[in-house]
Scaffold this motif. Structure first.
Motif, mmCIF file in Angstrom:
data_model
loop_
_atom_site.group_PDB
_atom_site.id
_atom_site.type_symbol
_atom_site.label_atom_id
_atom_site.label_comp_id
_atom_site.label_asym_id
_atom_site.label_seq_id
_atom_site.Cartn_x
_atom_site.Cartn_y
_atom_site.Cartn_z
ATOM 1 N N ILE A 71 11.634 -8.349 0.681
ATOM 2 C CA ILE A 71 10.249 -7.861 0.673
ATOM 3 C C ILE A 71 9.962 -6.976 -0.541
ATOM 4 N N ASN A 72 10.981 -6.298 -1.032
ATOM 5 C CA ASN A 72 10.809 -5.460 -2.217
ATOM 6 C C ASN A 72 10.487 -6.314 -3.434
ATOM 7 N N ARG A 73 11.207 -7.421 -3.596
ATOM 8 C CA ARG A 73 10.966 -8.308 -4.726
ATOM 9 C C ARG A 73 9.620 -9.009 -4.592
ATOM 10 N N VAL A 74 9.322 -9.483 -3.395
ATOM 11 C CA VAL A 74 8.045 -10.163 -3.152
ATOM 12 C C VAL A 74 6.888 -9.212 -3.457
ATOM 13 N N SER A 75 6.987 -7.985 -2.972
ATOM 14 C CA SER A 75 5.908 -7.020 -3.220
ATOM 15 C C SER A 75 5.785 -6.722 -4.706
ATOM 16 N N ASN A 121 -8.307 -5.918 -1.981
ATOM 17 C CA ASN A 121 -9.342 -6.221 -2.961
ATOM 18 C C ASN A 121 -8.759 -6.468 -4.348
ATOM 19 N N THR A 122 -7.699 -5.741 -4.702
ATOM 20 C CA THR A 122 -7.066 -5.950 -6.000
ATOM 21 C C THR A 122 -6.266 -7.249 -6.012
ATOM 22 N N LEU A 123 -5.549 -7.533 -4.949
ATOM 23 C CA LEU A 123 -4.835 -8.807 -4.872
ATOM 24 C C LEU A 123 -5.820 -9.965 -4.925
ATOM 25 N N GLY A 124 -6.926 -9.828 -4.233
ATOM 26 C CA GLY A 124 -7.951 -10.863 -4.212
ATOM 27 C C GLY A 124 -7.659 -11.970 -3.221
ATOM 28 N N ARG A 125 -8.682 -12.750 -2.971
ATOM 29 C CA ARG A 125 -8.603 -13.809 -1.962
ATOM 30 C C ARG A 125 -7.537 -14.861 -2.304
ATOM 31 N N THR A 126 -7.406 -15.200 -3.577
ATOM 32 C CA THR A 126 -6.436 -16.232 -3.957
ATOM 33 C C THR A 126 -5.012 -15.793 -3.639
ATOM 34 N N SER A 127 -4.643 -14.591 -4.024
ATOM 35 C CA SER A 127 -3.280 -14.109 -3.773
ATOM 36 C C SER A 127 -3.029 -13.860 -2.291
ATOM 37 N N VAL A 128 -4.002 -13.275 -1.601
ATOM 38 C CA VAL A 128 -3.818 -13.022 -0.171
ATOM 39 C C VAL A 128 -3.699 -14.348 0.578
ATOM 40 N N ALA A 157 0.838 -1.211 0.000
ATOM 41 C CA ALA A 157 0.000 0.000 0.000
ATOM 42 C C ALA A 157 0.867 1.253 0.000
ATOM 43 N N ARG A 158 1.905 1.262 0.805
ATOM 44 C CA ARG A 158 2.804 2.418 0.859
ATOM 45 C C ARG A 158 3.544 2.586 -0.470
ATOM 46 N N LYS A 159 3.994 1.479 -1.013
ATOM 47 C CA LYS A 159 4.779 1.500 -2.249
ATOM 48 C C LYS A 159 3.943 1.986 -3.438
ATOM 49 N N THR A 160 2.672 1.597 -3.473
ATOM 50 C CA THR A 160 1.801 1.951 -4.603
ATOM 51 C C THR A 160 0.894 3.141 -4.295
ATOM 52 N N LYS A 161 0.986 3.669 -3.079
ATOM 53 C CA LYS A 161 0.147 4.797 -2.652
ATOM 54 C C LYS A 161 -1.350 4.492 -2.825
ATOM 55 N N ASN A 162 -1.718 3.356 -2.281
ATOM 56 C CA ASN A 162 -3.119 2.928 -2.280
ATOM 57 C C ASN A 162 -3.597 2.693 -0.858
ATOM 58 N N LYS A 163 -4.895 2.812 -0.659
ATOM 59 C CA LYS A 163 -5.483 2.433 0.614
ATOM 60 C C LYS A 163 -5.331 0.922 0.770
ATOM 61 N N ARG A 164 -5.278 0.472 1.999
ATOM 62 C CA ARG A 164 -5.079 -0.958 2.252
ATOM 63 C C ARG A 164 -6.233 -1.782 1.693
ATOM 64 N N SER A 165 -7.436 -1.237 1.728
ATOM 65 C CA SER A 165 -8.583 -1.950 1.166
ATOM 66 C C SER A 165 -8.419 -2.163 -0.336
ATOM 67 N N VAL A 166 -7.874 -1.179 -1.037
ATOM 68 C CA VAL A 166 -7.637 -1.315 -2.480
ATOM 69 C C VAL A 166 -6.636 -2.437 -2.737
ATOM 70 N N ILE A 191 2.407 -7.110 -6.919
ATOM 71 C CA ILE A 191 1.895 -5.898 -7.573
ATOM 72 C C ILE A 191 1.724 -6.156 -9.062
ATOM 73 N N GLU A 192 2.742 -6.749 -9.666
ATOM 74 C CA GLU A 192 2.699 -7.023 -11.104
ATOM 75 C C GLU A 192 1.630 -8.056 -11.450
ATOM 76 N N ALA A 193 1.593 -9.146 -10.686
ATOM 77 C CA ALA A 193 0.621 -10.214 -10.967
ATOM 78 C C ALA A 193 -0.820 -9.712 -10.860
ATOM 79 N N ALA A 194 -1.072 -8.813 -9.917
ATOM 80 C CA ALA A 194 -2.434 -8.299 -9.716
ATOM 81 C C ALA A 194 -2.747 -7.114 -10.629
ATOM 82 N N GLY A 195 -1.714 -6.559 -11.265
ATOM 83 C CA GLY A 195 -1.930 -5.360 -12.080
ATOM 84 C C GLY A 195 -2.323 -4.175 -11.220
ATOM 85 N N LEU A 196 -1.759 -4.101 -10.035
ATOM 86 C CA LEU A 196 -2.096 -3.040 -9.089
ATOM 87 C C LEU A 196 -1.458 -1.724 -9.537
#
Length: 151
Positions: A57-61, A35-42, A23-32, A65-70
């Motif tokens: 953690i940078n690579r993992v994030s 919800n964008t990652l979805g239940r499967t990824s989370v 969320a910090r890296k992409t400047k999004n609310k945590r809910s976004v 981010i890329e897989a979800a198209g966030l």
């Protein structure tokens, strides 16, 4: 159980911390983010947290981010903070406790409780680093969620 807490609790802590990091890296609310990652990824993050925790953690994030198209957003609670900013680990701990409380009190799965927590009004209060709400006692944060309001 390894260490001071059950491995499931530690996995939840890492999952919540990674959500905050993204969320910090992409400047999004945590809910976004959730919800964008979805239940499967989370769920994948939660189930494989011990593996992801060993990686950068940078690579993992970036992978999630890329897989979800966030896409990058415009929510920047770090830049708007007037006081010391809690780390993503600090906020991960706040959410972990809230989620475990919701799961226990509402008798739902940890994953259901996670989505309930991040999509609640309490999440907006936790994200406000100009307040001290995220430092409140875990039971007070949970009570606010359960009662549907804060005094």
């Amino acid at each position: 159980m390894q260490g001071r807490e059950a491995s499931e609790e530690n996995n939840l802590f890492f999952t919540c911390s990674l959500i905050d990091y993204i969320a910090r890296k992409t400047k999004n609310k945590r809910s976004v983010v959730v919800n964008t990652l979805g239940r499967t990824s989370v769920s994948k993050i939660y189930e494989l947290a011990d593996v992801y925790h060993s990686d950068n953690i940078n690579r993992v994030s970036d992978d999630f981010i890329e897989a979800a198209g966030l896409a990058n957003g415009s929510f920047d609670n770090i830049a708007s903070a007037r006081y010391a900013v809690p780390s993503h680990w600090d906020i991960g701990k706040v959410y972990k406790r809230l989620i475990l409380g919701i799961a226990r009190e509402q008798q739902v799965s940890v994953m259901d409780a996670l989505f309930l927590a991040y999509n609640s009004f309490v999440s907006d209060k936790i994200e406000d680093f100009n307040s001290s709400f995220y430092y409140d006692a875990p039971q007070n944060i949970l009570n606010g969620y359960l009662e549907g309001y804060l005094e």
